[in-house]
Design a protein around this motif. Structure first.
Motif, PDB file in Angstrom:
ATOM      1  N   THR A  37       1.094  -1.460  -0.008  1.00 20.22           N
ATOM      2  CA  THR A  37      -0.016   0.056  -0.056  1.00 20.22           C
ATOM      3  C   THR A  37       0.935   1.457   0.133  1.00 20.22           C
ATOM      4  N   ALA A  38       0.897   2.007  -0.946  1.00 23.16           N
ATOM      5  CA  ALA A  38       1.811   3.136  -0.922  1.00 23.16           C
ATOM      6  C   ALA A  38       1.079   4.410  -1.511  1.00 23.16           C
ATOM      7  N   ALA A  39       1.489   5.647  -0.963  1.00 23.63           N
ATOM      8  CA  ALA A  39       1.190   6.916  -1.419  1.00 23.63           C
ATOM      9  C   ALA A  39       2.191   7.828  -1.439  1.00 23.63           C
TER      10      ALA A  39
ATOM     11  N   VAL B 116       5.620   6.759   0.782  1.00 20.43           N
ATOM     12  CA  VAL B 116       5.423   5.962   1.852  1.00 20.43           C
ATOM     13  C   VAL B 116       4.925   4.686   1.374  1.00 20.43           C
ATOM     14  N   VAL B 117       5.448   3.622   1.801  1.00 19.14           N
ATOM     15  CA  VAL B 117       5.215   2.389   1.562  1.00 19.14           C
ATOM     16  C   VAL B 117       4.831   1.318   2.542  1.00 19.14           C
ATOM     17  N   ALA B 118       3.706   0.731   2.649  1.00 19.77           N
ATOM     18  CA  ALA B 118       3.486  -0.328   3.720  1.00 19.77           C
ATOM     19  C   ALA B 118       3.524  -1.724   3.305  1.00 19.77           C
ATOM     20  N   THR B 119       4.364  -2.556   3.294  1.00 18.20           N
ATOM     21  CA  THR B 119       4.580  -3.772   2.788  1.00 18.20           C
ATOM     22  C   THR B 119       3.779  -4.887   3.432  1.00 18.20           C
ATOM     23  N   GLN B 120       3.353  -5.781   2.882  1.00 20.45           N
ATOM     24  CA  GLN B 120       2.683  -6.864   3.360  1.00 20.45           C
ATOM     25  C   GLN B 120       3.527  -8.212   3.678  1.00 20.45           C
ATOM     26  N   PHE B 121       4.728  -8.192   3.526  1.00 17.68           N
ATOM     27  CA  PHE B 121       5.456  -9.419   3.268  1.00 17.68           C
ATOM     28  C   PHE B 121       5.147 -10.304   4.513  1.00 17.68           C
TER      29      PHE B 121
ATOM     30  N   LEU C  68      -7.021  -2.237   2.834  1.00 14.37           N
ATOM     31  CA  LEU C  68      -8.289  -1.233   3.614  1.00 14.37           C
ATOM     32  C   LEU C  68      -7.948  -0.657   4.770  1.00 14.37           C
ATOM     33  N   GLU C  69      -7.091  -1.582   5.500  1.00 15.61           N
ATOM     34  CA  GLU C  69      -6.734  -0.925   6.869  1.00 15.61           C
ATOM     35  C   GLU C  69      -5.830   0.142   6.662  1.00 15.61           C
TER      36      GLU C  69
ATOM     37  N   VAL D 110      -1.595   5.682   5.174  1.00 15.06           N
ATOM     38  CA  VAL D 110      -0.372   5.915   4.462  1.00 15.06           C
ATOM     39  C   VAL D 110      -0.748   6.850   3.388  1.00 15.06           C
ATOM     40  N   VAL D 111      -1.894   7.439   2.921  1.00 16.65           N
ATOM     41  CA  VAL D 111      -1.981   8.574   2.479  1.00 16.65           C
ATOM     42  C   VAL D 111      -1.930   9.868   3.306  1.00 16.65           C
ATOM     43  N   GLN D 112      -2.447   9.712   4.641  1.00 17.00           N
ATOM     44  CA  GLN D 112      -1.954  10.758   5.257  1.00 17.00           C
ATOM     45  C   GLN D 112      -0.452  10.885   5.905  1.00 17.00           C
TER      46      GLN D 112
END
Ligand code: KG4
Ligand code: ZN
Length: 332
Positions: A13-15, A28-33, A52-53, A58-60
């Protein structure tokens, strides 16, 4: 022009906020590994729920890191495809709501074309035309790029993508997920000439890639000699031999595309472009042939939203807007 990019096509999930398609103000990158590791690959349903979570924080986070509020944005860009439908839909819904409430233009971006734009977020961007090799988990594509919005597909994989082959072979070698990183680490201590693995070529389609035979060859080798899995040195040799075959196949076709098109510039991007052996081999070829090589830093090669914002900037300037009833797409 400040563009907010949103990416949710697979397991990141990235913004990002990018100025004028060039200057990264935040990414900003949230990985799900860790979420998918237990399954040895991405589970689409779990990926979508995690997006969704994560998406609003991430956008903020991207706005905060850039030091701006939503009102400073001039437009938005979102990955429209290809990717996992359930995952893409999350990014798309958020992008539409933001664009609607902020009354800003929105554009949809092709994920693989966005990977190419990563090369424009560096100090020394390429001039046109150039050949681009995009090597990701789902695609291995060669393009002739004449302009930001003029990309012609020259070749692709007829079966597995290079990243997919890394992930599948990592599974065969009982390494973790994501496979590319694990194979690269193991291959570092192995002998790339220990095993003779195939380098499939299709004479009538010289720019077409094929990696499924290579994966099968590794499986056959392991079936013939299962002790490899108990012997760390043999495992490293097999990983190194596999990596070498992929690197050779990618490099050979990239240079063939350069010859065919007469281009003297090459951009390589996508998750597999983070592979150090591939980078080394490309740099060696570039020195030998005088072709200018553009390799974005690792953080821009793997999935991120800065590349989405960069391509979005050019699309918005060209008036390529997305309507609020637009759909996402899985292939293409
Ligand atoms: O572009 P990307 O981040 O996501 C997609 O759009 O698919 O690419 C992910 C792929 C995965 O298959 C992963 O195993 C591979 O890139 N990858 C690597 C390396 N880092 C990531 N493959 C080889 N060596 C690496 N260092
Ligand atoms: Zn990607």
């Amino acid at each position: 022009m400040l563009i907010l990019g949103i990416e949710s096509s697979c397991d990141e999930t990235a913004a990002a906020v990018v100025a004028d398609g060039r200057r990264v103000l935040s990414s900003v990158v949230a990985t799900q590994f860790e979420l998918h590791a237990a399954y040895g690959g991405v589970v689409p349903e779990l990926a979508a729920r995690r997006h969704l979570e994560n998406i609003l924080p991430v956008v903020q986070g991207a706005l905060d890191q850039a030091g701006v509020t939503q009102n400073y944005l001039d437009g938005l860009a979102v990955t429209q495809g290809p990717g996992l439908i359930g995952a893409l839909v999350i990014g798309m819904a958020v992008a539409k709501v933001l664009a609607y409430t902020l009354k800003r233009p929105l554009t949809g971006v092709h994920h693989l074309q966005a990977h190419i734009l990563a090369a424009f977020l560096t100090e020394t961007p390429p001039g046109f035309p150039f050949v681009a090799l995009v090597v990701s988990g789902g695609h291995t594509n060669l393009y002739l790029v004449r302009d930001f919005l003029d990309m012609q597909l020259l070749g692709r994989s007829r079966d597995d993508a290079a990243g997919e082959a890394f992930d599948k072979v990592a599974k065969l070698l009982r390494l973790g997920y994501p496979g590319g990183v694990q194979i690269e680490a193991l291959a570092g201590s192995g002998n790339p000439e220990a095993y003779h693995l195939p380098r499939p070529r299709i004479p009538e389609e010289p720019l077409t890639f094929s990696f499924s035979g290579l994966k099968t060859a590794v499986a056959v080798q392991l079936k013939k000699d299962p002790r490899i899995l108990e012997d760390p040195a043999a495992q490293a040799d097999l990983a190194a031999s596999f990596q070498e075959a992929v690197v050779e196949s990618l490099t050979r076709r990239a240079w063939l595309a350069l010859t065919q098109t007469g281009c003297r510039r090459l951009v390589v991007s996508g998750g597999v472009a983070a592979n150090r052996r591939l980078r080394q081999c490309l740099q060696g070829h570039s020195r030998e042939t005088g072709v200018q090589l553009f390799l974005p830093p690792l953080s821009l090669c793997t999935d991120n939203a800065a590349m989405v914002a960069a391509l979005g900037y050019h699309r918005l300037r060209a008036g390529e807007l997305l309507s609020l009833d637009a759909d996402v797409f899985s292939r293409g």
